[in-house]
Enzyme design. Structure first.
Site, mmCIF file in Angstrom:
data_model
loop_
_atom_site.group_PDB
_atom_site.id
_atom_site.type_symbol
_atom_site.label_atom_id
_atom_site.label_comp_id
_atom_site.label_asym_id
_atom_site.label_seq_id
_atom_site.Cartn_x
_atom_site.Cartn_y
_atom_site.Cartn_z
ATOM 1 N N SER A 1 45.411 34.372 30.025
ATOM 2 C CA SER A 1 46.442 35.362 30.329
ATOM 3 C C SER A 1 46.674 36.304 29.149
ATOM 4 C CB SER A 1 47.745 34.638 30.658
ATOM 5 O OG SER A 1 48.776 35.580 30.765
ATOM 6 N N SER B 1 49.561 37.803 28.956
ATOM 7 C CA SER B 1 51.021 37.851 28.814
ATOM 8 C C SER B 1 51.531 37.344 27.464
ATOM 9 C CB SER B 1 51.692 37.094 29.967
ATOM 10 O OG SER B 1 51.457 37.780 31.173
ATOM 11 N N THR C 1 52.699 32.020 37.550
ATOM 12 C CA THR C 1 51.474 32.577 38.125
ATOM 13 C C THR C 1 50.737 31.508 38.921
ATOM 14 O OG1 THR C 1 49.538 33.948 37.670
ATOM 15 C CG2 THR C 1 50.052 32.258 36.024
ATOM 16 N N LYS D 1 53.427 30.423 42.316
ATOM 17 C CA LYS D 1 54.340 31.519 42.663
ATOM 18 C C LYS D 1 55.156 31.253 43.935
ATOM 19 C CE LYS D 1 52.813 35.845 40.851
ATOM 20 N NZ LYS D 1 52.064 37.089 41.020
ATOM 21 N N ASP E 1 56.656 42.256 40.304
ATOM 22 C CA ASP E 1 55.328 42.837 40.567
ATOM 23 C C ASP E 1 55.419 44.183 41.308
ATOM 24 O OD1 ASP E 1 53.750 40.894 39.341
ATOM 25 O OD2 ASP E 1 53.627 39.661 41.147
ATOM 26 N N ALA F 1 45.844 41.147 51.868
ATOM 27 C CA ALA F 1 47.129 40.704 52.439
ATOM 28 C C ALA F 1 47.617 39.428 51.764
ATOM 29 C CB ALA F 1 46.982 40.491 53.948
ATOM 30 N N GLY F 2 47.217 39.230 50.494
ATOM 31 C CA GLY F 2 47.669 38.064 49.738
ATOM 32 C C GLY F 2 48.984 38.334 49.026
ATOM 33 N N GLY F 3 49.258 37.545 48.007
ATOM 34 C CA GLY F 3 50.526 37.650 47.287
ATOM 35 C C GLY F 3 50.706 39.008 46.623
ATOM 36 N N TYR G 1 41.775 44.589 36.603
ATOM 37 C CA TYR G 1 41.635 45.272 35.308
ATOM 38 C C TYR G 1 40.507 44.684 34.447
ATOM 39 C CZ TYR G 1 44.820 41.474 34.162
ATOM 40 O OH TYR G 1 45.407 40.242 34.049
ATOM 41 N N GLY H 1 44.461 48.005 37.176
ATOM 42 C CA GLY H 1 45.621 47.113 37.260
ATOM 43 C C GLY H 1 46.375 46.900 35.959
HETATM 44 P P1 ATR Z 1 46.653 37.376 45.300
HETATM 45 O O1 ATR Z 1 47.906 36.599 45.056
HETATM 46 O O2 ATR Z 1 45.966 37.839 44.047
HETATM 47 O O3 ATR Z 1 46.851 38.491 46.266
HETATM 48 P P2 ATR Z 1 45.440 35.702 47.363
HETATM 49 O O4 ATR Z 1 46.771 35.424 47.963
HETATM 50 O O5 ATR Z 1 44.455 34.594 47.203
HETATM 51 O O6 ATR Z 1 45.580 36.326 45.914
HETATM 52 O O7 ATR Z 1 44.759 36.886 48.208
HETATM 53 C C1 ATR Z 1 43.480 37.346 47.941
HETATM 54 C C2 ATR Z 1 43.177 38.569 48.813
HETATM 55 O O8 ATR Z 1 41.842 39.012 48.513
HETATM 56 C C3 ATR Z 1 43.222 38.302 50.301
HETATM 57 O O9 ATR Z 1 43.598 39.486 50.968
HETATM 58 C C4 ATR Z 1 41.746 37.964 50.602
HETATM 59 O O10 ATR Z 1 41.378 38.163 51.946
HETATM 60 P P3 ATR Z 1 41.585 36.991 53.056
HETATM 61 O O11 ATR Z 1 43.065 36.928 53.345
HETATM 62 O O12 ATR Z 1 40.777 37.441 54.222
HETATM 63 O O13 ATR Z 1 41.071 35.716 52.403
HETATM 64 C C5 ATR Z 1 41.073 38.991 49.717
HETATM 65 N N1 ATR Z 1 39.679 38.661 49.401
HETATM 66 C C6 ATR Z 1 39.222 37.743 48.519
HETATM 67 N N2 ATR Z 1 37.864 37.744 48.483
HETATM 68 C C7 ATR Z 1 37.448 38.703 49.374
HETATM 69 C C8 ATR Z 1 36.175 39.212 49.797
HETATM 70 N N3 ATR Z 1 35.038 38.724 49.308
HETATM 71 N N4 ATR Z 1 36.174 40.206 50.715
HETATM 72 C C9 ATR Z 1 37.308 40.706 51.212
HETATM 73 N N5 ATR Z 1 38.538 40.266 50.871
HETATM 74 C C10 ATR Z 1 38.608 39.293 49.954
#
Ligand code: ATR
Length: 293
Positions: A18, A20, A65, A69, A105, A134-136, A234, A255
């Site tokens: 990290s 941070s 992290t 989270k 964030d 669509a993740g965190g 980043y 980032g």
């Molecule tokens: P974070 O907290 O960093 O957002 P996360 O919750 O694990 O991490 O989410 C990762 C995101 O990257 C998700 O949108 C994931 O898509 P899925 O929901 O379909 O898993 C996306 N992601 C990771 N690897 C990918 C890849 N090879 N192609 C497309 N999307 C990817």
């Protein structure tokens, strides 16, 4: 500040690389606060015990992290509206013996946009945004964009996750514009002002960006020439997405500004002192240079 050394922790597992600690220790030194920030490797089973330690001096608070989270949502004494809406905590603030769970964030993301002329006061309310992922991280970004009045489409490899995000945040933020699932990315690009990659695609050691339909489909020639492209990655500083956007002449940002701004907002929540943003940025950049190779 005089007296005992204050402390701030980063709760992570593994503690890893990290930036941070470098950012915050540089900031404490710059403003003359006698405090130390350190990354702690906290296994999930230890989280409640560590949270109890944070409820006492000398802790000012913590950052949270991966993978904690969401787990800390249920272990805090209070949540701020931002943390509750996003459904994740990146910052803990100690108030007496209570821990407040907060999320900086999204606000950090919007502040960073100000650096390319797209802050909360400069046109975001008119912006059509397309968020990849669509993740965190996406949840924090979408929440902040909606709060700034933008309209947001979300495209994700797993479309069900995008639908859940849009349904959760579209109504919860009190937004005037909504959050929608992007049915057809190519169709949206000509009217998109801001494209944001929140996925790990393009990250060093991550998936091959050219094997990813989402990024491939984000055919940058279709974007208006005044559009901006932000990649939350980043490492490396210029991802394939940003390189393509740059060669098209679009505004770009990686980032790092968001990382610095979310950190600065956390610093201010712990200390009540204005964060030395440029000192934090230089420390983060030095850290990146150090483990670049
Ligand atoms: P974070 O907290 O960093 O957002 P996360 O919750 O694990 O991490 O989410 C990762 C995101 O990257 C998700 O949108 C994931 O898509 P899925 O929901 O379909 O898993 C996306 N992601 C990771 N690897 C990918 C890849 N090879 N192609 C497309 N999307 C990817």
């Amino acid at each position: 500040m005089s007296g005992a050394l204050a402390r701030v922790a980063l709760l992570a597992h593994p503690a890893g690389h990290s930036l941070s600690p470098l950012m915050h220790n540089a900031a404490f030194e710059d403003v003359g606060i006698d405090a130390h920030y350190e990354a702690l490797d906290v296994a999930p089973a230890e989280l409640p015990t560590v949270m109890n330690q944070l409820r006492r001096a000398p802790y000012l608070g913590a950052n949270v992290t991966v993978p904690h989270k969401e787990a800390v949502l249920h272990l805090v004494d209070e949540l701020t509206p931002a943390a509750a809406a996003v459904g994740a905590v990146n910052t803990l603030i100690r108030r007496g013996a209570r821990l407040v769970g907060h999320n900086t964030d999204g606000a950090g993301f919007v502040q960073a946009l100000g650096e390319i002329g797209l802050g909360a006061t400069a046109g975001l309310s008119e912006a059509n945004c397309l968020v990849l992922g669509a993740g965190g991280a996406a949840r924090a970004v979408v929440h902040a964009l909606l709060a700034a009045g933008a309209s947001v489409h979300v495209a994700n490899r797993n479309p069900e996750r995008a639908a859940v995000l849009a349904a959760d945040l579209g109504s919860a933020s009190g937004a005037t514009n909504g959050a929608y699932v992007a049915a057809d990315v190519l169709e949206l690009l000509p009217t998109t002002n801001l494209l944001i990659n929140t996925t790990s695609v393009g990250m060093r050691g991550g998936s091959d960006p050219y094997s990813t339909p989402l990024i491939e489909a984000a055919n940058l020639d279709l974007l208006p020439i005044e559009a901006a492209v932000v990649d939350l990655v980043y490492r490396p500083a210029v991802t394939p997405l940003l390189a393509a956007a740059e060669s098209r002449g679009l505004l770009v940002q990686n980032g790092l500004p968001m990382l610095v701004r979310q950190g600065a907002l956390a610093f201010e929540a712990w200390t009540g002192v204005e964060a030395p943003v440029s000192v934090m940025r230089q420390a983060a950049e030095r850290g990146l240079d150090r483990n670049a190779g």
